[in-house]
Design a protein around this motif. Structure first.
Motif, PDB file in Angstrom:
ATOM      1  N   ALA A   3       0.920  15.970   2.067  1.00  0.00           N
ATOM      2  CA  ALA A   3       1.710  14.758   1.893  1.00  0.00           C
ATOM      3  C   ALA A   3       2.215  14.666   0.464  1.00  0.00           C
ATOM      4  O   ALA A   3       1.473  14.870  -0.485  1.00  0.00           O
ATOM      5  N   ARG A   4       3.498  14.382   0.334  1.00  0.00           N
ATOM      6  CA  ARG A   4       4.107  14.261  -0.981  1.00  0.00           C
ATOM      7  C   ARG A   4       4.820  12.922  -1.088  1.00  0.00           C
ATOM      8  O   ARG A   4       5.359  12.413  -0.111  1.00  0.00           O
ATOM      9  N   ILE A   5       4.827  12.360  -2.292  1.00  0.00           N
ATOM     10  CA  ILE A   5       5.559  11.131  -2.565  1.00  0.00           C
ATOM     11  C   ILE A   5       6.788  11.482  -3.397  1.00  0.00           C
ATOM     12  O   ILE A   5       6.693  12.212  -4.387  1.00  0.00           O
ATOM     13  N   PRO A 197      10.495  -6.422  -2.499  1.00  0.00           N
ATOM     14  CA  PRO A 197       9.496  -5.484  -3.040  1.00  0.00           C
ATOM     15  C   PRO A 197       8.743  -4.818  -1.899  1.00  0.00           C
ATOM     16  O   PRO A 197       8.523  -5.428  -0.841  1.00  0.00           O
ATOM     17  N   LEU A 198       8.332  -3.582  -2.095  1.00  0.00           N
ATOM     18  CA  LEU A 198       7.651  -2.856  -1.028  1.00  0.00           C
ATOM     19  C   LEU A 198       6.383  -3.569  -0.582  1.00  0.00           C
ATOM     20  O   LEU A 198       6.040  -3.553   0.606  1.00  0.00           O
ATOM     21  N   ASP A 199       5.692  -4.215  -1.504  1.00  0.00           N
ATOM     22  CA  ASP A 199       4.441  -4.872  -1.109  1.00  0.00           C
ATOM     23  C   ASP A 199       4.658  -6.085  -0.208  1.00  0.00           C
ATOM     24  O   ASP A 199       3.713  -6.611   0.371  1.00  0.00           O
ATOM     25  N   ALA A 200       5.919  -6.520  -0.045  1.00  0.00           N
ATOM     26  CA  ALA A 200       6.194  -7.595   0.910  1.00  0.00           C
ATOM     27  C   ALA A 200       5.975  -7.117   2.345  1.00  0.00           C
ATOM     28  O   ALA A 200       5.739  -7.924   3.241  1.00  0.00           O
ATOM     29  N   MET A 201       6.066  -5.791   2.558  1.00  0.00           N
ATOM     30  CA  MET A 201       5.797  -5.208   3.874  1.00  0.00           C
ATOM     31  C   MET A 201       4.536  -4.359   3.837  1.00  0.00           C
ATOM     32  O   MET A 201       4.374  -3.426   4.622  1.00  0.00           O
ATOM     33  N   GLU A 202       3.615  -4.708   2.951  1.00  0.00           N
ATOM     34  CA  GLU A 202       2.420  -3.891   2.778  1.00  0.00           C
ATOM     35  C   GLU A 202       1.613  -3.772   4.062  1.00  0.00           C
ATOM     36  O   GLU A 202       1.125  -2.682   4.396  1.00  0.00           O
ATOM     37  N   ASN A 203       1.457  -4.848   4.792  1.00  0.00           N
ATOM     38  CA  ASN A 203       0.658  -4.789   6.016  1.00  0.00           C
ATOM     39  C   ASN A 203       1.266  -3.831   7.030  1.00  0.00           C
ATOM     40  O   ASN A 203       0.548  -3.049   7.673  1.00  0.00           O
ATOM     41  N   GLU A 204       2.599  -3.881   7.178  1.00  0.00           N
ATOM     42  CA  GLU A 204       3.259  -2.985   8.121  1.00  0.00           C
ATOM     43  C   GLU A 204       3.129  -1.534   7.685  1.00  0.00           C
ATOM     44  O   GLU A 204       2.789  -0.656   8.492  1.00  0.00           O
ATOM     45  N   TRP A 205       3.381  -1.281   6.389  1.00  0.00           N
ATOM     46  CA  TRP A 205       3.324   0.089   5.909  1.00  0.00           C
ATOM     47  C   TRP A 205       1.900   0.644   5.931  1.00  0.00           C
ATOM     48  O   TRP A 205       1.695   1.845   6.127  1.00  0.00           O
ATOM     49  N   LYS A 206       0.931  -0.212   5.767  1.00  0.00           N
ATOM     50  CA  LYS A 206      -0.457   0.246   5.853  1.00  0.00           C
ATOM     51  C   LYS A 206      -0.740   0.786   7.254  1.00  0.00           C
ATOM     52  O   LYS A 206      -1.429   1.812   7.417  1.00  0.00           O
ATOM     53  N   ILE A 207      -0.202   0.110   8.266  1.00  0.00           N
ATOM     54  CA  ILE A 207      -0.376   0.573   9.645  1.00  0.00           C
ATOM     55  C   ILE A 207       0.372   1.882   9.861  1.00  0.00           C
ATOM     56  O   ILE A 207      -0.178   2.853  10.397  1.00  0.00           O
ATOM     57  N   TYR A 208       1.640   1.931   9.442  1.00  0.00           N
ATOM     58  CA  TYR A 208       2.436   3.139   9.647  1.00  0.00           C
ATOM     59  C   TYR A 208       1.776   4.346   8.971  1.00  0.00           C
ATOM     60  O   TYR A 208       1.608   5.404   9.585  1.00  0.00           O
ATOM     61  N   ILE A 209       1.442   4.184   7.715  1.00  0.00           N
ATOM     62  CA  ILE A 209       0.873   5.305   6.955  1.00  0.00           C
ATOM     63  C   ILE A 209      -0.491   5.696   7.504  1.00  0.00           C
ATOM     64  O   ILE A 209      -0.835   6.878   7.555  1.00  0.00           O
ATOM     65  N   THR A 239       2.857   0.837  -5.413  1.00  0.00           N
ATOM     66  CA  THR A 239       2.435   0.373  -4.091  1.00  0.00           C
ATOM     67  C   THR A 239       2.311   1.533  -3.116  1.00  0.00           C
ATOM     68  O   THR A 239       1.318   1.646  -2.380  1.00  0.00           O
ATOM     69  N   LEU A 240       3.302   2.402  -3.107  1.00  0.00           N
ATOM     70  CA  LEU A 240       3.282   3.523  -2.175  1.00  0.00           C
ATOM     71  C   LEU A 240       2.131   4.466  -2.471  1.00  0.00           C
ATOM     72  O   LEU A 240       1.435   4.943  -1.556  1.00  0.00           O
ATOM     73  N   LYS A 241       1.880   4.736  -3.746  1.00  0.00           N
ATOM     74  CA  LYS A 241       0.760   5.598  -4.095  1.00  0.00           C
ATOM     75  C   LYS A 241      -0.565   5.004  -3.617  1.00  0.00           C
ATOM     76  O   LYS A 241      -1.425   5.699  -3.074  1.00  0.00           O
ATOM     77  N   ARG A 242      -0.700   3.699  -3.811  1.00  0.00           N
ATOM     78  CA  ARG A 242      -1.922   3.025  -3.373  1.00  0.00           C
ATOM     79  C   ARG A 242      -2.093   3.108  -1.868  1.00  0.00           C
ATOM     80  O   ARG A 242      -3.188   3.379  -1.351  1.00  0.00           O
ATOM     81  N   LEU A 243      -0.999   2.896  -1.120  1.00  0.00           N
ATOM     82  CA  LEU A 243      -1.073   2.933   0.332  1.00  0.00           C
ATOM     83  C   LEU A 243      -1.390   4.331   0.855  1.00  0.00           C
ATOM     84  O   LEU A 243      -2.172   4.485   1.803  1.00  0.00           O
ATOM     85  N   THR A 244      -0.802   5.344   0.246  1.00  0.00           N
ATOM     86  CA  THR A 244      -1.055   6.705   0.723  1.00  0.00           C
ATOM     87  C   THR A 244      -2.464   7.171   0.337  1.00  0.00           C
ATOM     88  O   THR A 244      -2.981   8.128   0.916  1.00  0.00           O
ATOM     89  N   GLU A 245      -3.056   6.502  -0.606  1.00  0.00           N
ATOM     90  CA  GLU A 245      -4.444   6.796  -0.986  1.00  0.00           C
ATOM     91  C   GLU A 245      -5.435   5.983  -0.151  1.00  0.00           C
ATOM     92  O   GLU A 245      -6.648   6.056  -0.357  1.00  0.00           O
ATOM     93  N   GLY A 246      -4.913   5.164   0.778  1.00  0.00           N
ATOM     94  CA  GLY A 246      -5.763   4.385   1.651  1.00  0.00           C
ATOM     95  C   GLY A 246      -6.391   3.169   0.995  1.00  0.00           C
ATOM     96  O   GLY A 246      -7.449   2.698   1.432  1.00  0.00           O
TER      97      GLY A 246
END
Length: 247
Positions: A3-5, A197-209, A239-246
């Protein structure tokens, strides 16, 4: 593949390729999907961008071509393939036609399949993975249509992107295309294409990722930010780095 960002260069269309590389380095990003519309419109420009990437330690993970299957400009597609090869990208992203799946006849689909086979052959000559943008007003506008097309095409090396769509059942689409998923465009928009901001959809992206990470590694590619702001981009990267790190 791991996985790459990364991010799309079209996120900052007004910046030069050098400034795009500087933005990447400033934010700890090593991967860029270069757009063929502004930053890499030709093989000659690709040579310049490749030199910049080598200088800044950037990997070109894909060329975002605006070629649409069905246009018939095979020479234009091959030009973009040369550009992708020069960049060392390994993947070229194109668009699957100019009509949504609901508006495509069986004849339309058959023609797109036939043309895609030709394009896939050209891409293979340049050692490139061919992948489709996941987008409205194309045949690749939902998971069922995507997989039906790819199965009929019968070219295992042809892949798809995925991104949330305003009108769609996004998680269903994601799970449907998972087997052929190569990259995800990451952003935070509402149904009217207003950016947040991406964190406005954090819950959705957490599920997707979370669903993706449980099955495979893909590229997560930030695309566009609120107000085209460098500061917001930096926050979205975090935000994205945090989400991809779980986290």
């Amino acid at each position: 593949m791991t996985a790459r960002i990364g991010f799309t260069s079209v996120t900052f269309r007004s910046l030069s390729a050098k400034e795009v590389c500087e933005t990447a380095v400033k934010n700890g990003i090593k991967n860029i999907e270069w757009g063929a519309d502004v930053h890499v419109p030709s093989p000659d420009e690709a040579k310049k961008v490749r030199a910049l990437c080598d200088t800044y330690g950037i990997e070109s993970i894909s060329l975002g071509s605006y070629y649409r299957v069905g246009d018939g400009d095979f020479a234009g597609f091959e030009r973009d393939c040369r550009s992708a090869q020069i960049l060392g990208a390994g993947r070229i992203r194109i668009w699957l036609g100019r009509r949504g799946s609901a508006d495509c006849t069986e004849k339309d689909r058959a023609e797109l399949v036939s043309m895609t086979r030709i394009l896939a052959g050209i891409a293979e000559q340049y050692a490139l993975t061919l992948a489709f943008e996941f987008h409205g007003k194309t045949l690749n506008d939902n998971g069922r249509s995507c997989m039906s097309f790819l199965n009929e095409l019968d070219r295992p090396g042809v892949m798809t992107y995925w991104q949330p769509l305003a009108y769609a059942e996004n998680l269903t689409n994601l799970l449907t295309v998972m087997d052929r998923l190569t990259a995800v465009h990451v952003f935070s928009w509402d149904d009217n294409n207003v950016r947040y901001p991406l964190d406005a959809m954090e819950n959705e992206w957490k599920i997707y990722i979370g669903e993706i990470a449980a099955q495979k590694d893909v590229d997560y590619i930030l695309e566009f930010v609120k107000d085209d702001s460098p500061q917001q981009f930096a926050a979205d990267v975090r935000t994205l780095k945090r989400l991809t790190e779980g986290k």
